[in-house]
Design a protein around this motif. Sequence first.
Motif, PDB file in Angstrom:
ATOM      1  N   UNK A   1       0.862  -1.181   0.000  1.00 51.34           N
ATOM      2  CA  UNK A   1       0.000   0.000   0.000  1.00 51.34           C
ATOM      3  C   UNK A   1       0.903   1.237   0.000  1.00 51.34           C
ATOM      4  N   UNK A   2       0.698   2.158  -0.932  1.00 48.23           N
ATOM      5  CA  UNK A   2       1.530   3.374  -0.981  1.00 48.23           C
ATOM      6  C   UNK A   2       1.397   4.195   0.306  1.00 48.23           C
ATOM      7  N   UNK A   3       2.513   4.717   0.772  1.00 52.73           N
ATOM      8  CA  UNK A   3       2.553   5.523   1.995  1.00 52.73           C
ATOM      9  C   UNK A   3       1.601   6.713   1.894  1.00 52.73           C
ATOM     10  N   UNK A   4       1.521   7.344   0.714  1.00 51.29           N
ATOM     11  CA  UNK A   4       0.647   8.512   0.563  1.00 51.29           C
ATOM     12  C   UNK A   4      -0.814   8.123   0.793  1.00 51.29           C
ATOM     13  N   UNK A   5      -1.204   6.919   0.389  1.00 55.42           N
ATOM     14  CA  UNK A   5      -2.574   6.457   0.615  1.00 55.42           C
ATOM     15  C   UNK A   5      -2.823   6.208   2.097  1.00 55.42           C
TER      16      UNK A   5
END
Length: 86
Positions: A36-40
């Motif tokens: 899961x992308x950190x920004x998400x």
Amino acid sequence: HTSLYTHNTNKTGCRDFDEDTCRRGGFCNFMHIKPVPICLIRDIEEDAEDERRREEMERIERRRKDDRRSRHRKERTKEGGGSGSE
């Protein structure tokens, strides 16, 4: 080695996918787990915090309204206007 012959399919992710060599794509019998992308993650955490703050403000406002109603009822009862039998 190919993960297609792994017998333990309980919690198994596709080893070939992890190594960028899986050719079965959507037809693969194993999980293609993507990070899961950190920004998400940050966006979801911020949204959750905003929601918690909004709910707390709504609770505070409801308490204030309830307190006002309660005080108003007490004042009417003291004045004798709360019985409705005049």
